[in-house]
Design an enzyme around this catalytic site. Structure first.
Site, short mmCIF file in Angstrom:
data_model
loop_
_atom_site.label_atom_id
_atom_site.label_comp_id
_atom_site.label_asym_id
_atom_site.label_seq_id
_atom_site.Cartn_x
_atom_site.Cartn_y
_atom_site.Cartn_z
N TYR A 12 17.53 30.98 36.53
CA TYR A 12 18.45 31.46 37.56
C TYR A 12 19.74 30.66 37.47
O TYR A 12 19.71 29.42 37.45
CB TYR A 12 17.82 31.29 38.95
CG TYR A 12 18.71 31.71 40.09
CD1 TYR A 12 18.98 33.05 40.34
CD2 TYR A 12 19.30 30.76 40.94
CE1 TYR A 12 19.80 33.44 41.40
CE2 TYR A 12 20.12 31.14 41.99
CZ TYR A 12 20.36 32.48 42.22
OH TYR A 12 21.18 32.87 43.26
N ASP B 275 22.75 24.26 32.41
CA ASP B 275 22.90 24.45 33.84
C ASP B 275 22.02 23.40 34.53
O ASP B 275 20.80 23.55 34.64
CB ASP B 275 22.47 25.87 34.23
CG ASP B 275 22.69 26.14 35.71
OD1 ASP B 275 22.94 25.17 36.46
OD2 ASP B 275 22.61 27.31 36.12
N LYS C 91 23.85 20.63 43.65
CA LYS C 91 22.86 20.16 44.63
C LYS C 91 22.80 18.64 44.91
O LYS C 91 23.34 18.17 45.90
CB LYS C 91 21.50 20.68 44.20
CG LYS C 91 21.50 22.22 44.06
CD LYS C 91 20.16 22.82 44.14
CE LYS C 91 20.16 24.29 43.82
NZ LYS C 91 19.68 25.14 44.89
#
Ligand code: PLP
Length: 433
Positions: A142, A244, A272
């Site tokens: 994702y 990523d 994050k």
């Protein structure tokens, strides 16, 4: 478990918020999307007064737990000087300098506000740099919710297509029809399929984007040599390699998964854990590729980029992550390991086949007969999600909040007592299975 006030608020929310939520991933939360009043340390408190040990921690960002004093103080102090200048300030330079020291591939940096947008920027830069249009992404990975990348993040096996040439399955209605022609979806952890695909269309591929450790479907380590070979193939074909690291960055090691695994991408994305819950993201990479931005040939912008609050949060977070010789990481790994071992042991006691795999700071628990899960399809085909959903519900009722996809995030403030209480809850929840 009393949920009256939660239910009341959810009904009210549905009248004003589409689906009662502000992010689609929250809409399916069982028994309903909960409303929280406050978070403190490892604990969350909902509007009915239920208390939870939280392993969701905002889907990863709250690496220092909820409401960490040092972070709140740093942000409050900095924001007295201003919030967003639409101009430069010294703090963003200091944070970028710190990142440069921590992340080997971060020769140049740009800040953003969400993971999705810096992924978008990375793909744009790769296309600008190579003059090519296509990119490769992997099944089950994702990379955010934007049109270009929202393909085959969680496809059904009926829709997924052949193993070595998967269909690009859109994740949403309304995605730009043109975007499907630009993405090549492949199974992860299979270097032969990647090599064969590049033999066919390597000269059309601008970028390969990958989670260096697959955290969005289970928690899967790359096979020995897989990322190293991917790196070589990118060099051979003139393809930009993008890691990523939105989940793995600053969570697994000060230098991200790339530091831990010793493979250097051309570009990488972070978010994050970088600012302990404040909305930051970052694109970092080699000067040669990032240079597209210096020259102004490629465009990247954002009103809120590098605002004072998130830069103050990032500076305080990165300092905390690197002080005391990496004490935070020792805690994350040790606590995560105790939890992983404890969950395995508890499952054995109840004669349940639980597969707990990953790293201490983030790991995945699934009910599965498999001894190892190595890619998206083995994850889907060998895990019993219905049993995990019941386990998760049992945990929630006993005051432990975990994600519905089986990913557990550990924070610097989860204590031994939290782990003990969690394992008691797991024991009882498994009894009920
Ligand atoms: N990349 C990865 C690996 C992610 O896990 C996520 C979100 O979970 C994103 C990108 C998108 O980040 P955001 O939700 O901040 O847009």
């Amino acid at each position: 478990m009393k949920l009256d006030r939660n239910r009341e608020l959810y009904e009210r929310a549905k009248r004003v918020l589409a689906g009662g939520v502000s992010s689609q991933v929250r809409i399916s939360e069982q028994p309903l999307p909960l409303f929280f009043e406050r978070g403190e340390g490892s604990r969350l408190y909902d509007v009915d007064g239920n208390e939870y040990i939280d392993y969701v921690i905002g889907q990863g960002p709250a690496i220092f737990g909820h409401s960490p004093r040092f972070l709140l103080d740093a942000v409050a102090d900095a924001t007295r000087q201003g919030q967003t200048f639409g101009g430069q300030h010294e703090l963003e330079v200091r944070v970028a300098e710190t990142v440069q020291e921590m992340v080997a591939s971060a020769e140049l940096i740009r800040f953003g506000s969400s993971g999705s947008e810096v992924v978008h920027a990375a793909l744009r830069l790769a296309r600008a740099y190579t003059g090519r249009g296509k990119f490769i992404k992997f099944e089950g990975h994702y990379h955010g919710w934007l049109d270009s990348v929202l393909y085959s993040t969680a496809p059904s096996m009926e829709a997924a297509g052949a193993y070595d040439a998967p269909e690009a399955v859109p994740g949403s209605a309304g995605q730009s029809p043109g975007s499907a022609g630009e993405v090549v979806v492949l199974p992860w952890n299979d270097i032969d399929v990647l090599r064969a695909t590049l033999d066919g269309q390597g000269k059309e591929v601008a970028a390969i984007i990958t989670e260096p450790i697959m955290c969005n479907s289970n928690c899967i380590a790359p096979r020995t040599g897989y990322l190293e070979e991917m790196r070589k193939l990118c060099d051979q074909w003139g393809i930009v390699l993008i890691f990523d690291e939105v989940i793995t960055g600053f969570r697994l090691a000060p230098g991200g998964a790339q530091g831990l695994l010793g493979v250097t991408p051309d570009l990488s994305t972070f978010a994050k854990a970088m600012a302990g819950g404040f909305p930051i993201s970052m694109l970092a990479g080699k000067r040669e590729v990032m240079g597209q931005l210096e020259e102004g040939t490629a465009m990247h912008a954002g009103t809120y980029n590098s605002n004072v609050m998130v830069m103050a949060a990032a500076e305080a977070s990165l300092r905390r992550l690197t002080e005391d010789g990496g004490a935070v990481y020792r805690h994350l790994y040790a606590t995560g390991q105790t939890l992983m071992d404890g969950l395995r042991e508890t499952a054995r006691k109840h004669e349940l086949n639980a597969l707990v795999q990953g790293y201490g700071p983030v790991f995945c628990m699934a009910f599965s007969d498999a001894s190892e899960i190595t890619d998206y399809r083995s994850h889907v085909e060998s895990t019993d999600r219905e049993t995990y959903a019941r386990f998760r519900q049992g945990m929630l009722e006993r005051g432990v909040r975990v994600t519905d996809r089986g990913t557990w995030f550990v924070s610097a403030v989860h204590t031994e007592a939290d782990v003990e209480q969690t394992l008691v809850a797991a024991d009882e929840a498994m009894e009920g299975l």
